[in-house]
Design a protein around this motif. Sequence first.
Motif, mmCIF file in Angstrom:
data_model
loop_
_atom_site.group_PDB
_atom_site.id
_atom_site.type_symbol
_atom_site.label_atom_id
_atom_site.label_comp_id
_atom_site.label_asym_id
_atom_site.label_seq_id
_atom_site.Cartn_x
_atom_site.Cartn_y
_atom_site.Cartn_z
ATOM 1 N N VAL A 16 0.857 -1.618 -0.183
ATOM 2 C CA VAL A 16 0.105 0.007 -0.283
ATOM 3 C C VAL A 16 0.978 1.281 -0.205
ATOM 4 O O VAL A 16 2.450 1.180 -0.058
ATOM 5 C CB VAL A 16 -0.679 -0.415 0.907
ATOM 6 C CG1 VAL A 16 -2.373 -1.045 1.220
ATOM 7 C CG2 VAL A 16 -0.268 0.419 2.240
ATOM 8 N N THR A 20 -3.125 5.522 2.027
ATOM 9 C CA THR A 20 -3.596 4.008 2.731
ATOM 10 C C THR A 20 -3.494 4.174 3.679
ATOM 11 O O THR A 20 -3.734 3.683 5.076
ATOM 12 C CB THR A 20 -2.975 3.252 1.518
ATOM 13 O OG1 THR A 20 -3.836 3.577 -0.024
ATOM 14 C CG2 THR A 20 -3.909 1.324 2.513
ATOM 15 N N PHE A 24 -5.414 4.202 7.343
ATOM 16 C CA PHE A 24 -5.392 2.496 8.538
ATOM 17 C C PHE A 24 -4.913 3.478 10.255
ATOM 18 O O PHE A 24 -5.323 2.992 10.615
ATOM 19 C CB PHE A 24 -4.230 1.805 8.267
ATOM 20 C CG PHE A 24 -4.291 0.716 8.254
ATOM 21 C CD1 PHE A 24 -5.697 -0.196 8.786
ATOM 22 C CD2 PHE A 24 -2.898 0.168 9.498
ATOM 23 C CE1 PHE A 24 -5.691 -1.832 9.517
ATOM 24 C CE2 PHE A 24 -3.535 -0.918 10.263
ATOM 25 C CZ PHE A 24 -4.386 -1.840 10.305
ATOM 26 N N GLN A 64 -14.312 3.902 5.329
ATOM 27 C CA GLN A 64 -12.765 4.625 5.056
ATOM 28 C C GLN A 64 -12.248 3.177 4.830
ATOM 29 O O GLN A 64 -11.217 3.609 4.219
ATOM 30 C CB GLN A 64 -12.740 5.285 6.170
ATOM 31 C CG GLN A 64 -13.226 6.314 6.376
ATOM 32 C CD GLN A 64 -13.622 7.542 4.897
ATOM 33 O OE1 GLN A 64 -12.655 7.453 4.588
ATOM 34 N NE2 GLN A 64 -15.036 7.857 4.527
ATOM 35 N N LYS A 67 -13.108 1.790 0.975
ATOM 36 C CA LYS A 67 -11.892 3.154 -0.437
ATOM 37 C C LYS A 67 -10.870 3.098 -0.393
ATOM 38 O O LYS A 67 -10.139 2.963 -0.950
ATOM 39 C CB LYS A 67 -12.827 4.207 0.598
ATOM 40 C CG LYS A 67 -12.085 5.450 -0.227
ATOM 41 C CD LYS A 67 -12.062 6.503 0.273
ATOM 42 C CE LYS A 67 -11.569 8.115 0.055
ATOM 43 N NZ LYS A 67 -11.486 9.548 0.117
ATOM 44 N N HIS A 68 -10.125 2.371 1.149
ATOM 45 C CA HIS A 68 -8.702 2.262 0.272
ATOM 46 C C HIS A 68 -8.086 0.486 0.750
ATOM 47 O O HIS A 68 -7.057 0.166 0.459
ATOM 48 C CB HIS A 68 -7.892 2.498 2.213
ATOM 49 C CG HIS A 68 -7.619 4.234 2.141
ATOM 50 N ND1 HIS A 68 -6.949 5.009 0.830
ATOM 51 C CD2 HIS A 68 -8.756 5.035 2.730
ATOM 52 C CE1 HIS A 68 -7.171 6.733 1.554
ATOM 53 N NE2 HIS A 68 -8.199 6.273 2.372
ATOM 54 N N LEU A 70 -8.472 -2.037 2.491
ATOM 55 C CA LEU A 70 -8.358 -3.134 3.472
ATOM 56 C C LEU A 70 -9.222 -3.619 4.381
ATOM 57 O O LEU A 70 -8.637 -4.107 5.103
ATOM 58 C CB LEU A 70 -7.767 -1.607 4.798
ATOM 59 C CG LEU A 70 -6.849 -0.298 3.925
ATOM 60 C CD1 LEU A 70 -6.468 0.557 5.295
ATOM 61 C CD2 LEU A 70 -5.501 -1.395 3.660
ATOM 62 N N TYR A 92 3.676 -2.875 3.800
ATOM 63 C CA TYR A 92 3.934 -1.347 2.598
ATOM 64 C C TYR A 92 6.079 -2.198 3.069
ATOM 65 O O TYR A 92 6.961 -2.703 4.113
ATOM 66 C CB TYR A 92 4.312 -0.503 3.982
ATOM 67 C CG TYR A 92 3.865 -0.478 5.026
ATOM 68 C CD1 TYR A 92 5.125 -0.551 5.845
ATOM 69 C CD2 TYR A 92 2.586 -1.449 6.435
ATOM 70 C CE1 TYR A 92 5.378 -1.633 7.389
ATOM 71 C CE2 TYR A 92 3.225 -2.043 7.442
ATOM 72 C CZ TYR A 92 3.738 -1.373 7.995
ATOM 73 O OH TYR A 92 4.060 -2.154 9.378
#
Length: 200
Positions: A16, A20, A24, A64, A67-68, A70, A92
């Motif tokens: 990500v 993002t 989170f 939310q 949207k990302h 997750l 990451y």
Amino acid sequence: MEDVKRTHLPLGSREVDAATLKAFAHPLRMRMYDWLKDHGAGTASMLAEAMGESTGQTSYHLRQLEKHGLVAEDSTRGTARERWWEAQGFSYGLDTIEADPETLTTVQLVMRQGAEARYRRQLEFIERQVEEARDWQEVVTFNEFTTRLTPDELEAITEEVFTVLEEHLARAKARRREDGGVGTRMVKMYAQYFPLPPDA
């Protein structure tokens, strides 16, 4: 020395970006995400009860997270009024931090929260271990290994361990489709590899 990019992403996760990660790194969202991981899937109402929050709050934060990328809806469950959600794996790397140095603070927050959650879960298990059935107690593993390695050697270990895990989890998932999950439990498995200080 040639710059080597480590590309392996664990168990179907995706890498990500900074935006993002920042989305989170909200205390309630991280708690909700952990709850979904521990329980496999859940609804906004179930999360609200577990978190001590309103359904409106958990619904907003689920949107939310969705949207990302997750969390994702479990289309095999639920109704038009009550949607079920599953946590989606992510990772990451250094590129994420180097692209936005301010992201380092966010990364440290996420890693710290994860470490604290692992510590709490392990202590909780230790407290109730004697209550578990013997067949479960016999397969529990708390191991630690310390040795000298190069970055390439550590990467090779990581690759092989995750390859074996992916194979076993794929076979287990296939069996669940056949037997409906009889005799199964949610199980936590942690993999953490990191170098000690140079003078260790």
